[in-house]
Design a protein around this motif. Structure first.
Motif, short mmCIF file in Angstrom:
data_model
loop_
_atom_site.label_atom_id
_atom_site.label_comp_id
_atom_site.label_asym_id
_atom_site.label_seq_id
_atom_site.Cartn_x
_atom_site.Cartn_y
_atom_site.Cartn_z
N GLU A 1 -5.76 12.56 -1.70
CA GLU A 1 -6.85 12.33 -0.79
C GLU A 1 -7.65 11.09 -1.18
O GLU A 1 -8.31 10.50 -0.35
CB GLU A 1 -7.73 13.56 -0.70
CG GLU A 1 -8.68 13.72 -1.84
CD GLU A 1 -9.42 15.04 -1.83
OE1 GLU A 1 -10.64 15.00 -1.92
OE2 GLU A 1 -8.76 16.08 -1.72
N GLU A 2 -7.59 10.69 -2.44
CA GLU A 2 -8.33 9.52 -2.90
C GLU A 2 -7.83 8.23 -2.26
O GLU A 2 -8.57 7.27 -2.11
CB GLU A 2 -8.25 9.41 -4.43
CG GLU A 2 -9.16 8.39 -5.04
CD GLU A 2 -10.64 8.68 -4.86
OE1 GLU A 2 -11.41 7.71 -4.84
OE2 GLU A 2 -11.04 9.85 -4.73
N PHE A 3 -6.56 8.21 -1.84
CA PHE A 3 -5.99 7.00 -1.24
C PHE A 3 -5.82 7.12 0.28
O PHE A 3 -5.47 6.15 0.93
CB PHE A 3 -4.66 6.66 -1.90
CG PHE A 3 -4.79 6.41 -3.37
CD1 PHE A 3 -5.43 5.26 -3.85
CD2 PHE A 3 -4.31 7.31 -4.29
CE1 PHE A 3 -5.58 5.03 -5.19
CE2 PHE A 3 -4.44 7.09 -5.65
CZ PHE A 3 -5.08 5.96 -6.10
N GLY A 4 -6.05 8.28 0.85
CA GLY A 4 -6.02 8.46 2.29
C GLY A 4 -4.77 7.93 2.97
O GLY A 4 -4.85 7.32 4.02
N GLY A 5 -3.61 8.17 2.38
CA GLY A 5 -2.36 7.71 2.98
C GLY A 5 -2.04 6.25 2.70
O GLY A 5 -1.07 5.72 3.23
N HIS A 28 -4.77 6.72 -12.40
CA HIS A 28 -6.14 6.41 -12.82
C HIS A 28 -6.46 4.93 -12.57
O HIS A 28 -7.51 4.60 -11.99
CB HIS A 28 -6.32 6.76 -14.30
CG HIS A 28 -7.51 6.10 -14.93
ND1 HIS A 28 -8.79 6.56 -14.74
CD2 HIS A 28 -7.59 5.02 -15.72
CE1 HIS A 28 -9.62 5.78 -15.41
NE2 HIS A 28 -8.92 4.84 -16.01
N CYS A 29 -5.57 4.05 -12.98
CA CYS A 29 -5.79 2.61 -12.78
C CYS A 29 -5.82 2.26 -11.30
O CYS A 29 -6.65 1.46 -10.86
CB CYS A 29 -4.71 1.82 -13.50
SG CYS A 29 -4.79 1.96 -15.30
N ALA A 30 -4.94 2.87 -10.52
CA ALA A 30 -4.93 2.62 -9.07
C ALA A 30 -6.21 3.11 -8.42
O ALA A 30 -6.73 2.48 -7.49
CB ALA A 30 -3.71 3.29 -8.43
N GLY A 31 -6.74 4.22 -8.90
CA GLY A 31 -7.99 4.75 -8.36
C GLY A 31 -9.16 3.81 -8.64
O GLY A 31 -10.04 3.62 -7.78
N THR A 32 -9.18 3.19 -9.80
CA THR A 32 -10.21 2.21 -10.13
C THR A 32 -10.11 1.01 -9.20
O THR A 32 -11.12 0.48 -8.75
CB THR A 32 -10.08 1.76 -11.60
OG1 THR A 32 -10.21 2.90 -12.45
CG2 THR A 32 -11.13 0.74 -11.96
N ALA A 33 -8.91 0.61 -8.91
CA ALA A 33 -8.70 -0.56 -8.04
C ALA A 33 -8.91 -0.23 -6.56
O ALA A 33 -9.56 -1.00 -5.85
CB ALA A 33 -7.29 -1.11 -8.25
N ALA A 34 -8.38 0.90 -6.09
CA ALA A 34 -8.34 1.12 -4.65
C ALA A 34 -8.70 2.53 -4.20
O ALA A 34 -8.42 2.90 -3.07
CB ALA A 34 -6.94 0.77 -4.14
N GLY A 35 -9.32 3.31 -5.05
CA GLY A 35 -9.73 4.66 -4.66
C GLY A 35 -10.80 4.63 -3.57
O GLY A 35 -11.61 3.71 -3.50
N ALA A 41 -11.40 -2.02 -4.08
CA ALA A 41 -10.82 -2.39 -2.78
C ALA A 41 -10.45 -1.10 -2.04
O ALA A 41 -9.29 -0.68 -2.04
CB ALA A 41 -9.60 -3.27 -2.99
N LYS A 42 -11.41 -0.50 -1.41
CA LYS A 42 -11.27 0.84 -0.84
C LYS A 42 -10.29 0.96 0.32
O LYS A 42 -9.91 2.05 0.71
CB LYS A 42 -12.64 1.37 -0.42
CG LYS A 42 -13.56 1.62 -1.60
CD LYS A 42 -14.94 2.01 -1.14
CE LYS A 42 -15.85 2.38 -2.28
NZ LYS A 42 -15.97 1.41 -3.35
N ARG A 43 -9.87 -0.15 0.91
CA ARG A 43 -8.91 -0.09 2.02
C ARG A 43 -7.55 -0.68 1.65
O ARG A 43 -6.67 -0.82 2.49
CB ARG A 43 -9.48 -0.82 3.23
CG ARG A 43 -10.73 -0.10 3.78
CD ARG A 43 -11.23 -0.71 5.06
NE ARG A 43 -11.56 -2.12 4.85
CZ ARG A 43 -11.67 -3.01 5.82
NH1 ARG A 43 -11.50 -2.66 7.07
NH2 ARG A 43 -11.97 -4.26 5.54
N ALA A 44 -7.35 -1.02 0.38
CA ALA A 44 -6.09 -1.64 -0.06
C ALA A 44 -4.95 -0.63 -0.04
O ALA A 44 -5.14 0.56 -0.24
CB ALA A 44 -6.26 -2.21 -1.46
N THR A 45 -3.74 -1.13 0.18
CA THR A 45 -2.53 -0.33 0.07
C THR A 45 -2.08 -0.37 -1.39
O THR A 45 -2.09 -1.42 -2.02
CB THR A 45 -1.42 -0.90 0.97
OG1 THR A 45 -1.90 -0.85 2.32
CG2 THR A 45 -0.14 -0.10 0.84
N VAL A 46 -1.66 0.77 -1.91
CA VAL A 46 -1.21 0.88 -3.30
C VAL A 46 0.28 1.19 -3.30
O VAL A 46 0.72 2.14 -2.64
CB VAL A 46 -1.98 1.99 -4.04
CG1 VAL A 46 -1.47 2.16 -5.45
CG2 VAL A 46 -3.48 1.70 -4.03
#
Length: 136
Positions: A1-5, A28-35, A41-46
Motif C-alpha cells: 500500500e505504501e507504493f499504491g501500485g 526500506h530504501c525504496a520507501g525512503t525514495a518513493a513511499g 518522490a511520492k509519485r515515482a515508479t519503483v
C-alpha cells in the motif's frame, strides 16, 4: 500500500533467488525514495532489481538498457550496496549510466567510516551518508 501500485519487480541477477526482498532492505530504501507517506518522490515508479552477489554488473547493465531504450525517463538508480574494495568496472559502469542521464545514488556505506568502495567512490555518483550531530 505504501507504493499504491507504483512498484514492480524488474529483474533478479542472483542465481536460485526469489523475486522478493527477503530482508526488507531494498523495500526500506525504496520507501525512503518513493513511499506515499514519507518518500521524497511520492509519485515515482519503483522497479526492483536484485543484484547483491557477483552478478552486480549484469544488473547495472540491465538498468542502463531498460532506461536508455526510451521507456523510462527520468531515471534514478539507488544503489545501497558496496564492494569491499575499489572496483573499476563498477565505477566505469556508473560513469556510463550517468552519461546516459541516469542519476546514480550510492550509499557511502554502513561502516561508520569514510569509504572508498565502489560504487560510492565513482566520481559521477551522488554518494549519500548519514551522520549524527557530532558527524559520527
Amino acid at each position: 500500500e505504501e507504493f499504491g501500485g507504483r512498484a514492480r519487480w524488474g529483474a533478479t541477477f542472483v542465481p536460485s533467488s526469489s523475486d522478493t526482498d527477503v530482508n526488507g532492505h531494498g523495500t526500506h530504501c525504496a520507501g525512503t525514495a518513493a513511499g506515499s507517506r514519507f518518500g521524497v518522490a511520492k509519485r515515482a515508479t519503483v522497479i526492483a532489481v536484485k543484484v547483491l552477489n557477483d552478478q552486480g554488473l549484469a544488473g547495472m547493465d540491465w538498468v542502463w538498457a531498460s532506461v536508455t531504450s526510451g521507456t523510462a525517463r527520468p531515471a534514478v538508480a539507488s544503489m545501497s550496496l558496496s564492494v569491499d574494495v575499489p572496483f573499476a568496472p563498477i565505477d566505469d559502469t556508473v560513469a556510463v549510466m550517468t552519461a546516459s542521464g541516469i542519476h546514480v545514488i550510492a550509499s557511502a556505506g554502513n561502516e561508520g567510516a569514510v569509504t572508498i568502495d565502489s560504487p560510492a567512490r565513482a566520481s559521477s555518483a551522488i554518494t549519500v551518508g548519514a551522520t549524527d550531530i557530532t558527524d559520527d
